[in-house]
Design an enzyme around this catalytic site. Structure first.
Site, mmCIF file in Angstrom:
data_model
loop_
_atom_site.group_PDB
_atom_site.id
_atom_site.type_symbol
_atom_site.label_atom_id
_atom_site.label_comp_id
_atom_site.label_asym_id
_atom_site.label_seq_id
_atom_site.Cartn_x
_atom_site.Cartn_y
_atom_site.Cartn_z
ATOM 1 N N ARG A 232 25.122 7.458 -20.887
ATOM 2 C CA ARG A 232 25.517 8.643 -20.131
ATOM 3 C C ARG A 232 26.327 9.546 -21.061
ATOM 4 O O ARG A 232 27.151 9.063 -21.852
ATOM 5 C CB ARG A 232 26.382 8.261 -18.929
ATOM 6 C CG ARG A 232 25.609 7.729 -17.735
ATOM 7 C CD ARG A 232 24.754 8.802 -17.076
ATOM 8 N NE ARG A 232 24.011 8.306 -15.919
ATOM 9 C CZ ARG A 232 22.786 7.809 -15.951
ATOM 10 N NH1 ARG A 232 22.139 7.712 -17.112
ATOM 11 N NH2 ARG A 232 22.186 7.407 -14.852
ATOM 12 N N GLU A 261 24.819 17.938 -18.551
ATOM 13 C CA GLU A 261 23.372 18.205 -18.575
ATOM 14 C C GLU A 261 22.986 19.314 -17.605
ATOM 15 O O GLU A 261 23.534 19.339 -16.505
ATOM 16 C CB GLU A 261 22.608 16.923 -18.208
ATOM 17 C CG GLU A 261 22.636 15.928 -19.327
ATOM 18 C CD GLU A 261 21.957 14.603 -18.971
ATOM 19 O OE1 GLU A 261 21.110 14.552 -18.064
ATOM 20 O OE2 GLU A 261 22.305 13.612 -19.620
ATOM 21 N N HIS A 279 16.970 13.644 -21.910
ATOM 22 C CA HIS A 279 17.124 12.524 -20.954
ATOM 23 C C HIS A 279 15.765 11.887 -20.612
ATOM 24 O O HIS A 279 15.300 11.939 -19.474
ATOM 25 C CB HIS A 279 17.850 12.997 -19.682
ATOM 26 C CG HIS A 279 18.577 11.861 -19.001
ATOM 27 N ND1 HIS A 279 19.799 11.996 -18.378
ATOM 28 C CD2 HIS A 279 18.256 10.552 -18.853
ATOM 29 C CE1 HIS A 279 20.182 10.840 -17.871
ATOM 30 N NE2 HIS A 279 19.265 9.945 -18.156
HETATM 31 C C1 GLV Z 1 18.692 7.006 -16.229
HETATM 32 O O1 GLV Z 1 19.452 7.579 -16.928
HETATM 33 C C2 GLV Z 1 19.052 5.934 -15.365
HETATM 34 O O2 GLV Z 1 20.236 5.608 -15.219
HETATM 35 O O3 GLV Z 1 18.139 5.355 -14.783
#
Ligand code: GLV
Length: 315
Positions: A232, A261, A279
């Site tokens: 993250r 983001e 991402h």
């Molecule tokens: C993606 O970032 C997730 O946490 O599945």
């Protein structure tokens, strides 16, 4: 039963929901605002969310009937789990099904930044003349290098296995768990940061891990080391990272996630030694379909009066 889905789901996964109630999918092809989320959960018994949806007391107050918040992600830092529980609802996520996809993407980024693949791609597309020579776009080899995995859950372990297959020596840092996991030995964070050739982040975002990689942590890293983040964004202080990269305090970074983001720190965009992915950790067709199916299975289970399949751990 009313089920609200904040963003279209892949595949033909809605049929089990259609059998138990009325399904409303957001008509917007973008993350919803808080106002839109509040409006969406009015009268809803279940909501299927993405990692962009912040679900806290205000949204919950608009959906007094809500019994399940099913997040289509393994991370659930966007959910106020205590508030959801206090509301009498359950929060669920999609662990397991995206482990391999995310570990693969981590290796793709690791290889990209250490072997300068995206940088070479940009060079060719820019029309810059180039020719093979002994010193052209040299990167760093992984063999005998050390990978430091921060956070040794399922994804961290999958990355450790892959890195070992590439000939890397692997260490990890985790708050708990055995001292040896697969090819990896647990070490203190300071030791990991100061000895790793590549540091890869796989911890959840919590109050404890927010800005875990800050200016001081970056200073501990070797000047020749790389940082990879597929966890993250806020685990890393992005401004501090941009500064460390600019000053050459570390060799490079490969990021899939960002503090705010989809905004990316402009200092990172300017640098050649940074790989930026939007991402994509779980972004394979098969994985996204499985994630949607798991979210749907959770909703069907809870609204049917049963136990959720994959509840998030209680705080
Ligand atoms: C993606 O970032 C997730 O946490 O599945």
């Amino acid at each position: 039963m009313n089920i609200f889905i904040t963003r279209a789901l892949p595949g033909d996964v809605l049929s089990p929901l259609a059998r138990i109630g009325k399904v409303t999918v957001s008509p917007h092809d973008r993350p919803l605002t808080q106002d839109e989320l509040r409006a969406g959960v009015v009268g809803a018994d279940a909501v299927i969310t993405t990692l962009n949806d912040q679900i806290g007391t205000e949204v919950l107050a608009a959906g007094p009937q809500l019994r399940v918040v099913a997040n289509t992600a393994t991370g659930y830092d966007n959910l106020d789990v205590a508030a959801i529980t206090a509301h009498g609802a359950v929060a669920t996520n999609t662990p397991g099904v995206l482990v391999d996809a995310t570990a693969d993407l981590t290796m793709a980024l690791l290889l990209d930044v250490t072997r300068r693949v995206s940088e070479g791609d940009r060079l060719i597309r820019s029309g810059t003349p180039w020719s093979w020579d002994m010193g052209f776009l040299l990167g760093a080899g992984l063999q005998k290098g050390r990978l430091g995995v921060v956070g040794m859950g399922a994804i961290g372990r999958a990355v450790a296995r892959r890195a070992a297959a590439f000939g890397m020596d692997v260490v990890h840092h985790a708050r708990r768990g055995p001292g040896v996991i697969g090819p990896s030995t647990r070490v203190e964070l300071k030791e990991l940061l100061s000895t790793a050739d590549v540091v890869s982040l796989h911890c959840p975002l919590t109050q404890e891990t927010h800005h875990l990689i800050d200016e001081a942590a970056l200073r501990l890293m070797k000047r020749s080391a790389y940082l990879v983040n597929t966890a993250r964004g806020p685990v890393v202080d992005e401004a501090a990272l941009a500064r460390a990269l600019y000053l050459g305090e570390i060799a490079g970074a490969a990021l899939d996630v960002y503090e705010d983001e989809p905004h990316v720190h402009p200092g990172l965009i300017e640098l050649e030694n940074v790989v930026l992915a939007p991402h994509l950790g779980s972004a394979t067709a098969q994985t996204r379909t499985r994630m949607a199916e798991v979210a749907v299975e959770n909703v069907v289970a809870v609204l049917g009066g049963g136990e959720p399949v994959t509840p998030v751990p209680q705080p």
